[in-house]
Design a protein around this motif. Sequence first.
Motif, PDB file in Angstrom:
ATOM      1  N   MET A   1       0.805  -1.217   0.000  1.00 23.29           N
ATOM      2  CA  MET A   1       0.000   0.000   0.000  1.00 23.29           C
ATOM      3  C   MET A   1       0.845   1.278   0.000  1.00 23.29           C
ATOM      4  O   MET A   1       0.416   2.313   0.495  1.00 23.29           O
ATOM      5  N   THR A   2       2.033   1.193  -0.615  1.00 27.70           N
ATOM      6  CA  THR A   2       2.915   2.368  -0.645  1.00 27.70           C
ATOM      7  C   THR A   2       3.476   2.686  -2.026  1.00 27.70           C
ATOM      8  O   THR A   2       4.175   3.692  -2.181  1.00 27.70           O
ATOM      9  N   TYR A   3       3.195   1.887  -3.025  1.00 22.16           N
ATOM     10  CA  TYR A   3       3.741   2.154  -4.365  1.00 22.16           C
ATOM     11  C   TYR A   3       3.406   3.579  -4.798  1.00 22.16           C
ATOM     12  O   TYR A   3       4.253   4.286  -5.356  1.00 22.16           O
ATOM     13  N   HIS A   4       2.194   4.027  -4.523  1.00 28.06           N
ATOM     14  CA  HIS A   4       1.779   5.376  -4.921  1.00 28.06           C
ATOM     15  C   HIS A   4       2.627   6.467  -4.262  1.00 28.06           C
ATOM     16  O   HIS A   4       2.672   7.596  -4.732  1.00 28.06           O
ATOM     17  N   GLU A   5       3.319   6.128  -3.174  1.00 25.88           N
ATOM     18  CA  GLU A   5       4.152   7.101  -2.478  1.00 25.88           C
ATOM     19  C   GLU A   5       5.520   7.298  -3.138  1.00 25.88           C
ATOM     20  O   GLU A   5       6.154   8.324  -2.943  1.00 25.88           O
ATOM     21  N   PHE A   6       5.975   6.302  -3.882  1.00 21.54           N
ATOM     22  CA  PHE A   6       7.321   6.414  -4.461  1.00 21.54           C
ATOM     23  C   PHE A   6       7.379   6.170  -5.961  1.00 21.54           C
ATOM     24  O   PHE A   6       8.436   6.333  -6.563  1.00 21.54           O
ATOM     25  N   ALA A   7       6.300   5.796  -6.575  1.00 20.09           N
ATOM     26  CA  ALA A   7       6.306   5.426  -7.998  1.00 20.09           C
ATOM     27  C   ALA A   7       6.930   6.525  -8.843  1.00 20.09           C
ATOM     28  O   ALA A   7       6.655   7.700  -8.661  1.00 20.09           O
ATOM     29  N   GLY A   8       7.781   6.113  -9.714  1.00 18.88           N
ATOM     30  CA  GLY A   8       8.435   7.032 -10.638  1.00 18.88           C
ATOM     31  C   GLY A   8       9.630   6.328 -11.252  1.00 18.88           C
ATOM     32  O   GLY A   8      10.141   5.349 -10.698  1.00 18.88           O
ATOM     33  N   PRO A   9      10.077   6.781 -12.387  1.00 21.81           N
ATOM     34  CA  PRO A   9      11.162   6.106 -13.103  1.00 21.81           C
ATOM     35  C   PRO A   9      12.435   5.931 -12.277  1.00 21.81           C
ATOM     36  O   PRO A   9      13.068   4.881 -12.312  1.00 21.81           O
ATOM     37  N   GLU A  10      12.822   6.950 -11.524  1.00 21.94           N
ATOM     38  CA  GLU A  10      14.060   6.862 -10.748  1.00 21.94           C
ATOM     39  C   GLU A  10      13.956   5.792  -9.654  1.00 21.94           C
ATOM     40  O   GLU A  10      14.901   5.025  -9.435  1.00 21.94           O
ATOM     41  N   ALA A  11      12.831   5.723  -8.986  1.00 18.93           N
ATOM     42  CA  ALA A  11      12.639   4.718  -7.935  1.00 18.93           C
ATOM     43  C   ALA A  11      12.619   3.311  -8.519  1.00 18.93           C
ATOM     44  O   ALA A  11      13.264   2.400  -7.984  1.00 18.93           O
ATOM     45  N   ILE A  12      11.915   3.112  -9.615  1.00 14.07           N
ATOM     46  CA  ILE A  12      11.849   1.783 -10.238  1.00 14.07           C
ATOM     47  C   ILE A  12      13.226   1.365 -10.739  1.00 14.07           C
ATOM     48  O   ILE A  12      13.641   0.210 -10.579  1.00 14.07           O
ATOM     49  N   GLU A  13      13.956   2.294 -11.310  1.00 14.06           N
ATOM     50  CA  GLU A  13      15.317   1.998 -11.776  1.00 14.06           C
ATOM     51  C   GLU A  13      16.207   1.572 -10.600  1.00 14.06           C
ATOM     52  O   GLU A  13      16.989   0.627 -10.714  1.00 14.06           O
ATOM     53  N   THR A  14      16.073   2.249  -9.481  1.00 12.49           N
ATOM     54  CA  THR A  14      16.864   1.900  -8.298  1.00 12.49           C
ATOM     55  C   THR A  14      16.495   0.516  -7.789  1.00 12.49           C
ATOM     56  O   THR A  14      17.370  -0.300  -7.472  1.00 12.49           O
ATOM     57  N   VAL A  15      15.204   0.221  -7.709  1.00 11.82           N
ATOM     58  CA  VAL A  15      14.762  -1.104  -7.261  1.00 11.82           C
ATOM     59  C   VAL A  15      15.292  -2.180  -8.199  1.00 11.82           C
ATOM     60  O   VAL A  15      15.785  -3.224  -7.756  1.00 11.82           O
ATOM     61  N   ALA A  16      15.238  -1.936  -9.486  1.00 18.36           N
ATOM     62  CA  ALA A  16      15.761  -2.900 -10.459  1.00 18.36           C
ATOM     63  C   ALA A  16      17.258  -3.138 -10.251  1.00 18.36           C
ATOM     64  O   ALA A  16      17.741  -4.266 -10.386  1.00 18.36           O
TER      65      ALA A  16
END
Length: 185
Positions: free
Chosen positions: A108-123
């Motif tokens: 229940m927190t994806y909406h708090e951090f979603a964005g290209p930079e965050a997804i790239e970091t997680v990847a």
Amino acid sequence: MGFHTFDADRAAKLEKSADRYRYLSREELLAAIDPDAGDVLADLGSGTGFFTDDVAPFVDTIHAVDVQSEMHEFYRQKGVPDNVELLTSDVAGLPFEADALSGAFSTMTYHEFAGPEAIETVARVIEPGGRLVIIDWAADGDGEAGPPLEERYSATEAVDALRADDFEISRVDERPETFLLIATQ
């Protein structure tokens, strides 16, 4: 859209199991994560550690990541399991080396951090074959709980964002108010 954070002054509300488990049960979360005793995971947007506590007995280490130090203070007062490490950071700024994590999850927190930079970091920080589990409020929900509809993402938007960073999607469940997504790196 997005980048909303939960009001830390209302942290105790996040500990109400009847409310939390209504949208995601402990069993459903564990089945989605499919934890292994040697796993090193990150709970992205861990808040008070409500769901972190559910996963902790099944893994080696969990990094409870939250951008708000006040949430970690609440967690400390509640009691942090020995294998949980608190990390005050936004998701885009995760300080882990490449491939440092077996996987990650966000409840229940994806909406708090979603964005290209965050997804790239997680990847970058999840090892090849590692699992990312996202359960979040759906943009097409009715808004009976959770953040305002305009701050939410659809399952399709989340899938598209993850695929842009080469995640493979293995499961997408859309429910009336939430979605569950499982991806691998």
